[in-house]
Scaffold this active site. Structure first.
Site, short mmCIF file in Angstrom:
data_model
loop_
_atom_site.label_atom_id
_atom_site.label_comp_id
_atom_site.label_asym_id
_atom_site.label_seq_id
_atom_site.Cartn_x
_atom_site.Cartn_y
_atom_site.Cartn_z
CG ASP A 78 -2.10 -0.80 5.26
OD1 ASP A 78 -0.95 -1.17 5.01
OD2 ASP A 78 -2.39 0.38 5.53
CD GLU A 92 -3.08 0.86 2.22
OE1 GLU A 92 -3.53 1.84 2.81
OE2 GLU A 92 -3.47 -0.31 2.42
CE1 TYR A 121 -0.70 -0.23 8.60
CE2 TYR A 121 -2.40 -0.57 10.24
CZ TYR A 121 -2.03 -0.18 8.98
OH TYR A 121 -2.97 0.27 8.10
#
Length: 726
Positions: A105, A7, A305
Site C-alpha cells: 500500500d 500487500e 482503495y
C-alpha cells in the site's frame, strides 16, 4: 523477470490482470515477464518481549524497562502467513528474478510491511516502488510505467520503523508496568493511541454522570401564523409574570427583520473517516462494520482503495471519475429520488480535483465495474456503504445550493421576543443528499430530508403591528453532554490536536501528507474503538460509547503524558523530519527508550493501592480463599492459585486448583459465578453438546469444586431427581 510483492491477495490479482500474468502457482501468479505475489498483511513484525532472553518467563517489574539493544523481528506464527513467507522467500531466490517491485500500500505502513519481509529474507536484488492506489487495469499500467527506485522512499521506510519501535517501547513497558504495579486482572493495556482515545471517552462519560440538569422557562407567544419566544428565565415566577403582561397587552411590534441568503457548498468526497461517520449516523453502522464493507467492495473492484485520508482526486483520475457520473446517476444504483435530483448540467468534476491534497490515495469512489446488476447484488452494510459513496460523488460535483436565513426581533409587553428560521431556496446537491438519507433510513439511520427550521413570514417587515393570539410558559431543561458515538469519536480522533497550543506540534499531528492527521490512521481508528471495548474499558449502549468503571480507573491511574494526544504530535514532528529531511532514526529511538524508562518510573511512583484491586466474588469451596478474576479475564480462580506468564499466555500454578468460568463451553457471567459460589442454582443457556448443538440446564456447585447439571423432575410421576456431574 520482475517479482511484484503486493500487500493483499486482491491487489496482487488486480496487478496480475493488468500485466497479463495468468498462470497461477501456489501463492503467486506468473506470466508476461512478471511474478506477482502478496504479503497477507504483516508477515514479519517486531518480536514479543518473551523472545528476548532477558525478558522471557513471567512478567517481572524488576526487569522493566525493556529497551532492546538489538531489535529482534519474527515471522508471523499463523500457518497461512508462514507458508506465504516461504513462498516469497522461494520467489526472491529464483535465478530468473532480477528485480523486486514493492507494490504494498502507498503509505507509511505499506512501506514498512514490504521492507520487513525484504530484509528478513536477506534479499539484495534491486527494488522499484509501485505507488498505486487503484485496482483498475489502465491505472495500474500507468503507475507501473512511472515507478521510482525503492531508495527514493528510504525516509518513509525509516519513519515506519521508528513508529513501530516507538509504539513497542511505550506499549509494552506501559502495559507491563501498570499491570504489575497494580496486580491487575485481567492485564491492563496502555498505548499511544488507545489510551488518549479512552481518556476522551472517560472524560465525556464522567461529565455526563456528574451533570445535573437545570430547569429553565420561556414564554412562547403565538402571532399570525408563527411563534416567537422570550429569553430564558431561571425562575418560573419570572416567566409567569411576563406571561401575565403579554396577555394583558396582546400587541406586538416588529423591531427588526434580518434576511440573508447563504451559499451551501457541496460536501467533499469521502475519505475513510468521513465515510465511517456518515455510515454511523445515516445507516447505523459501526466504524469497524463500515471498513469491512468498504474493504469487501474494494476487493470486488466496485470501490477504490478504502484506507484513504484524502477527500479529493488527482487530475489524472478526473476523466475516469467524470465518466462514472452518468452511469451511477441511475435509479438502479442510487434510487429514483437521488437520480431525479441530480442535474448533470450543474455538475463539474473540477470541484473535486486537487493534486496538492492527494498525498497517496485519492478519495473513495465507485469504480467502472459498478453497474445496476452489481448494485442489485449488494445487501446490508455493503449496499449502504456503496449508496453513500455513489451519492456523495454526485453531490460533491454539483453547484453550491442556497439557504435563506431570517431572524426577527419583536417587542411584546416591553420585552424582546425572537424568531428565526432557515429554508432551502436552491436545493442543488442537497436534494441528492436528502434522497440518500431517505433511502438509508430503513437501514437504521437518521431521518431523511433536512427540515426547514422555524419560520419567519416573507411579508413581515420592521414596524409592523401584530396581535398576540395566545401565549404560554414552556419549561425546558439543560441537556447533559451527549455520549460519544462511532461518528463523533472518529471526529474527535481525527481532530485530536485542536487543543494543542504549540503551533508546530498542532501542525505535526494535523499533517496528513504521509500518515494521517490526528490519533491513529483511517485504517486503525475502527480497530482502536473495538479494542477499548473488547478489553472492557468501554462499552456500547445502543449507539453510545461509554467508559466503564475499569476504563475510568485506568485513565485516572496512568500518567498524564500517556493519555494526551501531545505524545503523538511530538512523535509525528520527529517522524516527519526523519521521512523528509533525513533526521537520525537512531536518536529518535534512543529518546523514546528514555521516555519508556519514565513511563515505568511514573507507574511505580504513582501507585495507589485503592485502584484495580482484584475484587473477590466469593469464597473458594476447596480452601476458603478469595475467588478473584483470572488475569485473562475469562473466569475466576482461588487467590491461592498463582498466575505466571508463559510466552503470550497466562498459566495457573500453586497450591489450590479451584477455578470456575466455562461450563460445557459456555463462559459464566459474574452474576452466575457469584450465585454458584454462594450455594445457589443458576440457569445456563447455550452450553455445547459433545455431538454438536447447544442445550440449556440448571447448575449447582459441588463441594469438590465441580459444576453439576440438575435434572428437572419428570411430570409423569417418576420423581427421581439426580445431579449429573459437569
Amino acid at each position: 523477470m520482475r517479482l511484484v510483492i503486493a500487500e493483499k491477495p486482491s491487489v496482487a490479482r488486480a496487478i496480475a490482470g493488468a500485466v497479463g500474468a495468468k498462470s497461477k502457482g501456489d501463492g503467486y501468479i506468473e506470466g508476461a515477464g512478471y511474478v506477482v505475489t502478496w504479503c497477507h498483511g504483516h508477515l514479519v513484525d517486531l518480536a514479543e518481549p518473551g523472545d528476548y532472553e532477558q525478558w522471557e518467563g513471567p512478567w517481572d517489574l524488576a526487569k522493566l524497562p525493556m529497551v532492546p539493544e538489538r531489535w529482534l523481528w519474527r515471522p508471523a506464527a499463523e500457518e497461512g502467513a508462514a507458508r506465504q513467507l516461504r513462498v516469497i522467500a522461494d520467489l526472491t531466490a529464483r535465478a530468473d528474478v532480477d528485480e523486486v517491485v514493492n507494490a504494498c500500500d502507498a503509505d507509511r505502513e505499506g512501506e514498512g510491511i514490504f521492507r520487513r519481509v525484504y530484509e528478513h529474507l536477506g534479499c539484495s536484488k534491486p527494488v522499484l516502488r509501485l505507488w498505486s492506489t487503484s485496482l483498475v487495469d489502465e491505472a495500474i499500467r500507468k503507475d507501473l510505467a512511472r515507478m521510482r527506485p525503492g531508495s527514493d522512499y528510504d525516509g518513509l521506510g525509516d519513519a515506519a520503523e521508528g513508529r513501530a519501535k516507538a509504539d513497542w517501547l511505550v506499549g509494552m513497558n506501559g502495559t507491563r508496568a501498570y499491570t504489575l504495579v497494580y496486580d491487575a486482572r485481567p492485564p491492563l493495556s496502555v498505548g499511544r493511541v488507545q489510551t488518549p482515545v479512552l481518556a476522551m471517552v472517560a472524560a465525556r462519560t464522567l461529565e455526563a454522570r456528574g451533570f445535573k440538569p437545570k430547569p429553565f422557562w420561556r414564554v412562547i407567544a403565538h402571532l399570525d401564523g408563527f411563534a416567537v419566544e422570550s429569553e430564558r428565565f431561571d425562575a418560573r415566577e419570572e416567566a409567569d409574570a411576563l406571561l401575565a403582561d403579554v396577555l394583558a397587552h396582546p400587541r406586538a411590534t416588529v423591531v427588526s427583520v434580518e434576511r440573508k441568503d447563504a451559499a451551501a457548498k457541496p460536501p467533499l468526497l469521502y475519505d475513510l473517516t468521513s465515510l465511517q461517520r456518515d455510515a454511523s449516523t445515516r445507516a447505523g453502522l459501526t466504524a469497524d462494520e463500515t471498513l469491512a464493507a468498504l474493504q469487501s467492495l474494494y476487493e470486488r473492484k466496485l470501490a477504490t482503495y478504502p484506507r484513504t485520508d484524502s477527500r479529493y482526486i488527482t487530475a489524472d483520475d478526473a476523466d475516469g471519475a467524470a465518466a462514472l457520473i452518468p452511469r451511477i446517476a441511475s435509479p438502479g444504483i442510487v434510487g429514483e429520488a437521488a437520480a431525479g435530483a441530480f442535474d448533470p448540467s450543474r455538475a463539474d468534476i473540477a470541484r473535486v480535483v486537487n493534486d496538492g491534497k492527494v498525498s497517496g490515495h485519492g478519495a473513495v469512489l465507485p469504480t467502472g465495474e459498478l453497474d445496476e446488476a452489481a448494485m442489485e447484488g449488494l445487501t446490508g452494510a455493503e449496499r449502504a456503504v456503496m449508496l453513500l459513496v455513489c451519492c456523495r460523488l454526485l453531490a460533491a460535483v454539483m453547484e453550491p445550493g442556497m439557504r435563506a436565513h431570517a431572524k426577527a426581533v419583536i417587542k411584546i409587553a416591553g420585552l424582546d421576543f425572537s424568531a428565526s428560521g432557515t429554508s432551502v431556496k436552491d436545493a442543488s446537491w442537497m436534494a441528492v443528499d436528502d434522497a440518500c438519507r431517505r433511502a438509508l433510513k430503513d437501514l437504521g439511520g437518521e431521518d431523511g430530508a433536512e427540515p426547514a427550521s422555524g419560520m419567519v413570514p416573507e411579508n413581515l417587515f420592521e414596524g409592523d403591528e401584530l396581535k398576540v393570539g395566545d401565549a404560554e410558559v414552556r419549561e425546558g431543561k439543560t441537556a447533559a453532554p451527549k455520549p460519544y458515538t462511532d461518528a463523533t469519536l472518529l471526529s474527535a480522533m481525527e481532530n485530536a490536536g485542536r487543543d494543542i497550543e504549540d503551533a508546530e506540534l498542532k501542525a505535526a499531528i494535523a499533517d496528513d501528507s504521509s500518515h494521517s492527521g490526528g490519533l491513529g490512521t483511517p485504517a486503525t481508528r475502527a480497530d482502536t474503538i473495538e479494542r477499548i471495548i473488547s478489553k472492557g474499558f468501554a462499552e456500547r449502549k445502543g449507539r453510545s460509547i461509554l467508559a466503564t468503571d475499569k476504563g475510568i480507573q485506568l485513565v485516572e491511574t496512568v500518567a498524564d503524558g500517556l493519555k494526551s494526544p501531545l505524545l503523538t504530535a511530538e512523535w509525528e514532528a520527529r517522524l516527519a523530519a526523519i521521512e523528509r529531511d533525513g533526521a537520525n532514526l537512531g536518536e529518535f529511538i534512543a529518546d523514546i527508550g528514555a521516555y519508556a524508562r519514565e513511563v515505568v518510573a511514573e507507574a511505580r511512583e504513582g501507585f495507589d493501592p485503592a485502584r484495580f484491586s482484584a475484587a473477590s466474588i466469593g469464597k473458594c469451596p476447596l480452601c476458603g480463599g478469595a475467588v478473584v478474576p483470572t488475569r485473562s479475564g475469562k473466569g475466576w480462580h482461588c487467590v491461592n492459585q498463582r498466575s505466571v506468564k508463559d510466552g503470550d499466555d497466562w498459566k495457573e500454578a500453586g497450591s489450590c486448583v479451584f477455578r470456575i468460568g466455562y461450563v460445557a463451553g459456555k463462559l459464566l457471567t459474574e452474576k452466575q459465578a457469584r450465585s454458584l459460589l454462594s450455594g445457589g442454582t443458576v440457569a445456563v443457556k447455550g452450553m455445547r453438546k459433545r455431538a454438536g448443538g447447544t442445550f440449556d440446564a440448571k447448575c449447582v456447585l459441588e463441594p469438590d469444586g465441580r459444576v453439576s447439571f440438575v435434572r428437572e423432575k419428570r411430570r409423569s410421576g417418576n420423581n427421581r431427581n439426580s445431579g449429573r456431574k459437569g
